[in-house]
Design a protein around this motif. Structure first.
Motif, PDB file in Angstrom:
ATOM      1  N   GLU A  58     -97.120  88.871  28.945  1.00 63.83           N
ATOM      2  CA  GLU A  58     -96.011  89.632  28.352  1.00 63.83           C
ATOM      3  C   GLU A  58     -95.307  90.471  29.415  1.00 63.83           C
ATOM      4  OE1 GLU A  58     -97.623  90.235  23.768  1.00 63.83           O
ATOM      5  OE2 GLU A  58     -97.644  91.918  25.173  1.00 63.83           O
ATOM      6  N   ASP A 106     -99.195  86.308  20.026  1.00 57.40           N
ATOM      7  CA  ASP A 106    -100.002  86.534  18.824  1.00 57.40           C
ATOM      8  C   ASP A 106    -101.281  85.716  18.945  1.00 57.40           C
ATOM      9  OD1 ASP A 106     -98.063  88.170  17.622  1.00 57.40           O
ATOM     10  OD2 ASP A 106     -97.017  86.425  16.815  1.00 57.40           O
ATOM     11  N   LYS A 162     -93.772  88.025  23.044  1.00 54.95           N
ATOM     12  CA  LYS A 162     -94.939  88.579  22.376  1.00 54.95           C
ATOM     13  C   LYS A 162     -95.950  87.465  22.129  1.00 54.95           C
ATOM     14  CE  LYS A 162     -93.345  92.740  22.098  1.00 54.95           C
ATOM     15  NZ  LYS A 162     -93.956  93.809  22.927  1.00 54.95           N
ATOM     16  N   ARG A 219     -91.931  84.654  20.240  1.00 55.00           N
ATOM     17  CA  ARG A 219     -93.361  84.844  19.982  1.00 55.00           C
ATOM     18  C   ARG A 219     -94.131  83.574  20.322  1.00 55.00           C
ATOM     19  NH1 ARG A 219     -93.053  89.592  17.070  1.00 55.00           N
ATOM     20  NH2 ARG A 219     -95.335  89.768  17.080  1.00 55.00           N
TER      21      ARG A 219
END
Length: 259
Positions: free
Chosen positions: A59, A68, A66, A38
């Motif tokens: 991505e 965020d 991922k 992430r």
């Protein structure tokens, strides 16, 4: 799918970040290592739409990764970062805010400018008040929304009004440019000082250009943190923001290229 991490969630992780930092500094990220896991990105509110697209493209180029996002006013994000909020990348709406955010953080390299933006006067479609210049915003009964002076869009508005020789008393000071625009779209004000990119594509709002905004162009820098939860991922994402593909997305959203 892009997952946005709310500011509250970032703040809640401050204690864990501080404890993790007690174990010493990790090795610098390998710029040639493929990103994994992430990637936590804090970005200025005005970048919401293009960065959401850029995150999805990143991505797609790196399956399993991922991104965020936490979007907010740059000064608000800088305060979180100074307090130790976990982040791999920070994209600010001006170099001054970037400098404040990185004073106490270990970056993976110097911040680099990836885009520029310029203020306009946003008014309802049809411009019912007939606003054509900054001085019109001081007319009796005209309600104006401006960003707080601590926020890059507010600092830029102050420079632009100074250049125009206009002393403006806004009815509201907002914490980010999206909030200022929302006041206009809700009919709570007659005009708002926002970026060109915020008005682009809207049917219910139009932009009034004014020459003094050229004295208040904002450069947007990005940096990756060497003390974030995913330094290698952050380095890769920051590099992608500077790529031709990402700049094409930013240009389509109305952002200017770096000088």
């Amino acid at each position: 799918m892009i997952r946005r991490a709310p500011a509250v969630a970032l703040t809640a992780l401050l204690a864990l970040t501080a404890l993790a930092g007690c174990g010493g500094r990790s090795a610098p990220p390998d710029p040639d290592a493929p990103p994994t896991g992430r990637v936590t990105v804090l970005a200025a509110a005005s970048l919401t739409d293009p960065f959401t697209r850029i995150g999805a493209d990143f991505e797609a180029a790196h399956p399993g990764v991922k991104v965020d996002f936490s979007f907010a006013g740059s000064s608000q994000l800088a305060q979180q970062l100074a307090a130790g909020a976990p982040a791999d990348v920070f994209a600010a709406a001006d170099p001054r805010t970037m400098a404040a955010a990185t004073e106490s953080r270990r970056t993976a390299g110097p911040p680099r400018v990836f885009a520029r933006n310029q203020l306009v006067i946003a008014v309802p479609a049809g411009n019912p008040r007939g606003i054509t210049r900054p001085a019109d915003l001081t007319a009796a009964g005209v309600r104006v929304a401006v960003c707080n002076a601590q926020v890059p869009c507010g600092a830029a508005a102050r420079r632009a009004f100074d250049a125009a020789g206009v002393a403006l008393t806004p009815v509201t000071l907002e914490q980010d440019v999206k909030a200022a625009l929302a006041k206009l779209r809700l009919g709570e004000v007659d005009a708002a000082l926002v970026y060109r990119t915020d008005v682009r594509g809207l049917r219910d709002v139009e932009a009034v250009e004014f020459p003094e905004s050229a004295d208040a162009i904002n450069d947007y820098p990005v940096t990756a943190f060497g003390d974030g939860p995913n330094p290698a991922g952050g380095l890769a994402f920051a590099a992608y923001v500077l790529s031709a593909d990402a700049r094409a997305v930013l240009a389509a959203a109305g952002f200017g290229a770096p000088a």
